[in-house]
Design an enzyme around this catalytic site. Structure first.
Site, PDB file in Angstrom:
ATOM      1  N   GLY A 113       4.635   5.384   5.084  1.00  0.00           N
ATOM      2  CA  GLY A 113       3.994   4.769   3.917  1.00  0.00           C
ATOM      3  C   GLY A 113       4.064   3.251   3.941  1.00  0.00           C
ATOM      4  N   GLU A 116       1.170   2.334   5.934  1.00  0.00           N
ATOM      5  CA  GLU A 116      -0.038   2.631   5.142  1.00  0.00           C
ATOM      6  C   GLU A 116      -0.254   1.601   4.037  1.00  0.00           C
ATOM      7  OE1 GLU A 116       1.373   6.695   4.527  1.00  0.00           O
ATOM      8  OE2 GLU A 116      -0.545   7.406   5.323  1.00  0.00           O
TER       9      GLU A 116
END
Ligand code: COA
Length: 262
Positions: A113, A116
């Site tokens: 994440g 991301e």
């Protein structure tokens, strides 16, 4: 204690907002609290916001962001995990759709994440010791906060597949060579380099910046004719502005324009 620091800069840097991740105990991993603070910060940055550039960085030495909170995840049933990942995905999409340009200053690890999060920014600066990767397949899951969609759009399908299938961790130089990061900075200098970029963006017409961002982002998902129609629509947003007249006047008077966003 707050896990996200929101610092609007003052003086000559007015218009630049720093968003600093500060959750040292979990290497800035996104758990419920950090996600909630992040969502709240994004909701203050909608079209009414006067901010012109947002810079995301870490206040924790040695890491940009370790992704989702894997300890919290261990206590979730599949339904809760799905709901949490869905919220994280939506938050990163909200980040991508902020009206103003955004820059990620990545120092050290940006994994899962965390990677991301950087992918959802418009520009990325990496410190020399940055390590970017999507290690999810190694955890028998897949990137769930936009990684499978944004990475191939940036670096191409085959390269993205290789990195996702192998859970590869990339250094800053390779990330730069593949177009994943815009600039590589000396170790510890990613934030300063990102600020330098933000200062180059700051004097440009704010309405134009937002229109250009929308034209590029939305246009890339369209066929060329539809993209050109979108460009025309976005151009229509800058035509009636006072800033456009200020730009023409400043050119005529051989001085720097001063844009107000009107
Ligand atoms: N979720 C929850 N806690 C995390 C975490 C995560 N994603 N990443 C790190 N932490 C915690 C560690 O468990 C450790 O906690 P402890 O002190 O209670 O043991 C603490 O943060 C420090 O981690 P550590 O690994 O010792 O720090 P490091 O500086 O040596 O390494 C990383 C930092 C980010 C490289 C490493 O922690 C890492 O690889 N984390 C996992 C990243 C990942 O796979 N993310 C994908 C999620 S899908």
């Amino acid at each position: 204690m707050a896990e996200l620091r929101v610092d609007p800069l003052r003086g000559e840097d007015e218009g630049i907002l720093l968003l600093g991740l500060e959750r040292p105990s979990a290497r800035n991993a996104f758990g419920r609290q950090l996600l909630q603070e992040f969502e709240a910060a994004l909701s203050d940055l909608g079209s009414g916001s006067k901010m012109r550039v947002v810079v995301l960085h870490s206040l924790v030495p040695g890491v940009f962001c370790a992704g989702a909170d894997l300890k919290e995840r261990a206590g979730m049933d599949p339904g809760e995990a799905e709901a949490f990942v869905g919220r994280l995905r939506s938050a990163f999409t909200a980040l991508e759709r902020l009206p103003m340009p955004t820059i990620a200053a990545v120092e050290d690890a940006a994994l899962g994440g965390g990677h991301e999060l950087a992918l959802a920014c418009d520009l990325r600066v990496a410190g020399e010791s940055a390590v970017l990767g999507l290690p999810e397949t190694g955890l028998a899951i897949i990137p769930g906060a936009g990684g499978t969609q944004r990475l191939p759009r940036l670096v191409g399908r085959a390269v993205a597949k290789e990195w996702i299938f192998t859970a590869r961790r990339l250094g800053a130089a390779e990330a730069h060579a593949r177009g994943l990061v815009n600039r590589v900075a000396s170790r510890g200098e990613a934030l300063w380099t990102a600020l330098g970029l933000a200062r180059e963006i700051l004097p440009q017409g704010p309405v134009a910046l937002r229109a250009a961002k929308r034209a590029v982002d939305r246009g890339l998902d369209l066929a060329l004719d539809a993209g050109l129609a979108l460009e025309q629509e976005c151009y229509g947003e800058v035509l009636p502005t006072r800033d456009r007249l200020e730009g023409l006047a400043a050119f005529r008077e051989k001085r720097r324009p001063v844009y107000t966003g009107d």
